[in-house]
Structures are given as C-alpha cells and as structure tokens.
Design an enzyme around this catalytic site. Structure first.
Site, PDB file in Angstrom:
ATOM      1  N   GLY A   1       1.571 -20.153  78.004  1.00 27.89           N
ATOM      2  CA  GLY A   1       0.715 -19.414  77.090  1.00 27.89           C
ATOM      3  C   GLY A   1       0.055 -18.248  77.786  1.00 27.89           C
ATOM      4  O   GLY A   1       0.174 -18.067  79.005  1.00 27.89           O
TER       5      GLY A   1
ATOM      6  N   THR B   1      -3.113 -17.768  78.330  1.00 31.38           N
ATOM      7  CA  THR B   1      -4.250 -18.169  79.159  1.00 31.38           C
ATOM      8  C   THR B   1      -3.899 -19.277  80.132  1.00 31.38           C
ATOM      9  O   THR B   1      -4.314 -19.241  81.297  1.00 31.38           O
ATOM     10  CB  THR B   1      -5.426 -18.623  78.271  1.00 31.38           C
ATOM     11  OG1 THR B   1      -5.734 -17.587  77.328  1.00 31.38           O
ATOM     12  CG2 THR B   1      -6.657 -18.917  79.105  1.00 31.38           C
TER      13      THR B   1
ATOM     14  N   ALA C   1       7.843 -18.828  70.396  1.00 31.77           N
ATOM     15  CA  ALA C   1       8.420 -20.124  70.744  1.00 31.77           C
ATOM     16  C   ALA C   1       7.421 -21.257  70.517  1.00 31.77           C
ATOM     17  O   ALA C   1       7.802 -22.365  70.117  1.00 31.77           O
ATOM     18  CB  ALA C   1       8.885 -20.110  72.202  1.00 31.77           C
ATOM     19  N   ASP C   2       6.124 -20.997  70.760  1.00 27.22           N
ATOM     20  CA  ASP C   2       5.119 -22.033  70.542  1.00 27.22           C
ATOM     21  C   ASP C   2       4.995 -22.396  69.068  1.00 27.22           C
ATOM     22  O   ASP C   2       4.815 -23.574  68.716  1.00 27.22           O
ATOM     23  CB  ASP C   2       3.767 -21.592  71.102  1.00 27.22           C
ATOM     24  CG  ASP C   2       3.279 -20.261  70.525  1.00 27.22           C
ATOM     25  OD1 ASP C   2       4.110 -19.476  70.027  1.00 27.22           O
ATOM     26  OD2 ASP C   2       2.063 -20.004  70.585  1.00 27.22           O
TER      27      ASP C   2
ATOM     28  N   ASP D   1      -3.162 -23.950  65.043  1.00 18.39           N
ATOM     29  CA  ASP D   1      -2.932 -23.947  66.490  1.00 18.39           C
ATOM     30  C   ASP D   1      -3.992 -23.068  67.148  1.00 18.39           C
ATOM     31  O   ASP D   1      -4.000 -21.847  66.993  1.00 18.39           O
ATOM     32  CB  ASP D   1      -1.529 -23.413  66.787  1.00 18.39           C
ATOM     33  CG  ASP D   1      -1.199 -23.448  68.275  1.00 18.39           C
ATOM     34  OD1 ASP D   1      -2.024 -23.956  69.068  1.00 18.39           O
ATOM     35  OD2 ASP D   1      -0.108 -22.981  68.651  1.00 18.39           O
TER      36      ASP D   1
ATOM     37  N   THR E   1      -5.226 -19.103  72.717  1.00 16.38           N
ATOM     38  CA  THR E   1      -5.762 -17.758  72.929  1.00 16.38           C
ATOM     39  C   THR E   1      -5.981 -17.076  71.584  1.00 16.38           C
ATOM     40  O   THR E   1      -6.991 -16.408  71.359  1.00 16.38           O
ATOM     41  CB  THR E   1      -4.801 -16.933  73.798  1.00 16.38           C
ATOM     42  OG1 THR E   1      -4.543 -17.629  75.018  1.00 16.38           O
ATOM     43  CG2 THR E   1      -5.377 -15.571  74.110  1.00 16.38           C
TER      44      THR E   1
END
Length: 254
Positions: A8, A10, A108-109, A129, A132
């Site tokens: 990610g 962060t 992708a997340d 979700d 960040t």
C-alpha cells in the site's frame, strides 16, 4: 505456507497462510527508495520474528498499488524464498468480472477485497476499505465489481488539518467522548472520528439508494476498527480482506 504481500501507499502488510488459516500478520512502512536487497533483508527479519523458515514458504502472491515497488518486492521474495510470486493484475485469474469503464485501472487491493467478500461472505455487498484512502466498493449479486467511491483517508484529513493550520496539533486517533468537545485536542478527535463515521453512514445510505436495496456491509483496512465502531449502520469488521483475497487468488492461479 503461502506468503501474501499487500503493498500500500503507507504500509506493506505480509500474511502467512496455511490453507485458509492466516498464521501471522506483519506490517512495515512503505519506502519507495528502498532497493531489492533492502526489502529482502526486511522480509527476512519480519519472517524470523514469526519463526518462519525459508523452507516453509512454497508460494507467494502480491497486490500492489505502488507500481515502482511491485517488481522490487517480487525480486526480494525470489531472493529470499526462491519462488516466483503471482502478481494481481491483467492475465491473473480472479473469478470476478470488472464492470467499469477501464478495467485495467482498478486497483489490485480493490480486486482482492471483492474476491474475498464474494468467496467468503457471498454477494452482493458493499465494502468500506479504510487505508491511505477510504474506498467504498460495490460488489453485485453475481460477485462482479460494479464501481467504487474514493475518499480522502482518515490520516490524510488529520495530517492536512494539523499541517495546514498554525495552532492545531497532531493528535492520536481515539474516542474524544463528546461530539462537541471542550478542548482543542478533543475537538480534533471528534471531528476526525465522528466526522468519518458519519460520512461512512451517509455514503452507505446513498449507495443503498442508488443500488435499490440494502445489502451487507463489510469494513476492512488498517483504520477500520478505529472508526467503524462509531458508525450507526450495521457493518461487519474484517480487517484482512485484502490478504484473504490474495490467498484465494493464489489458489486460483497455482
């Protein structure tokens, strides 16, 4: 063991799966300047903390929203464990359709969240979700990705508040106890915690209105447990949806 890696903006989160059992979770800061060897060293240190030997890892799967780090992490995993990672992206089997204008642009997340929610809880669903950025993802009754709303994340808002003003400090994310608070720190906590909780409730209402009915809501991401408890809507917390989705995708492509 299958190593799942969620890169990610962060943090980078590692998870170790044996079948569907998540044995450990580890988190390191995302550093776009780090080299393949530096990430290999960090990976070894993290895995040693969780008593994972080199021979224990038989496969790996990576989700990344930081393109410069994708190949670096893949090489780092190859260096440490000698396995070729599955990278979530075009050409990888996910089992879900992407109903949007530019399917290749879907993170992708987000795909991993949809895969996990559909396979573990069933569809349709709305996924919140909180990383960040805060993303609200709609999964249709057939399990397809239907779209997403992307909102500035909790920490982005908090940091902007502190950095963009002369007298407001950095504060911890914790319950202020009151909506209308009595001191600067609690006032900021109230705005961030209750403000984001109210925003999520309001966005859920609008999503349901647009969808035409109420559907199950799931929350995930590093900040979800901090904020969702103050929402008034019924929301099921599963902080590891991305990792669980990665494990499912790996099985589909092994």
């Amino acid at each position: 063991m299958i190593l799942a890696v969620d890169i990610g903006n962060t943090h980078i989160v590692f998870g170790g799966f044996v079948d569907d059992d998540l044995k450990f979770i580890a988190r390191i800061a995302t550093d776009t300047t780090a080299t393949e060897d530096e990430y290999a060293s960090k990976l070894m240190n993290v895995m040693n903390l969780h008593d994972v030997d080199r021979d224990d890892v038989e496969g790996a799967v990576i989700s990344s929203v930081v393109p410069p780090l994708t190949s670096i992490m893949k090489k780092a995993v190859q260096t440490v464990y000698g396995v070729d990672s599955v990278v979530v992206g075009p050409g990888v089997k996910t089992g879900i359709n992407l109903h949007c204008d530019v399917p290749s642009s879907v993170g992708a997340d987000i795909i991993c969240c949809c895969v996990a929610a559909h396979n573990i809880y069933g569809s349709p669903s709305l996924i919140v979700d909180m990383g960040t950025a805060t993303k609200m993802i709609l999964v249709s009754d057939s399990g397809a990705f239907e779209g997403v709303s992307i909102i500035p994340g909790v920490m982005i808002g908090l940091n902007a508040l502190a950095n963009g003003t002369a007298q407001l400090p950095q504060v911890n994310l914790e319950n202020p106890g009151r909506v209308i608070a009595k001191n600067t720190v609690d006032c900021m906590k109230s705005g961030v915690i209750y403000g984001n909780a109210s925003m999520i409730d309001g966005m859920i209402d609008r999503a349901f209105e647009e969808y035409g009915s109420e559907i199950p809501v799931y929350a995930t991401g590093g900040l979800a447990s901090t904020v969702v408890q103050y929402c008034r809507r019924e929301i099921k917390l599963d902080e590891q949806l991305v990792l669980r989705g990665l494990n499912i995708i790996y099985k589909k492509n092994a």
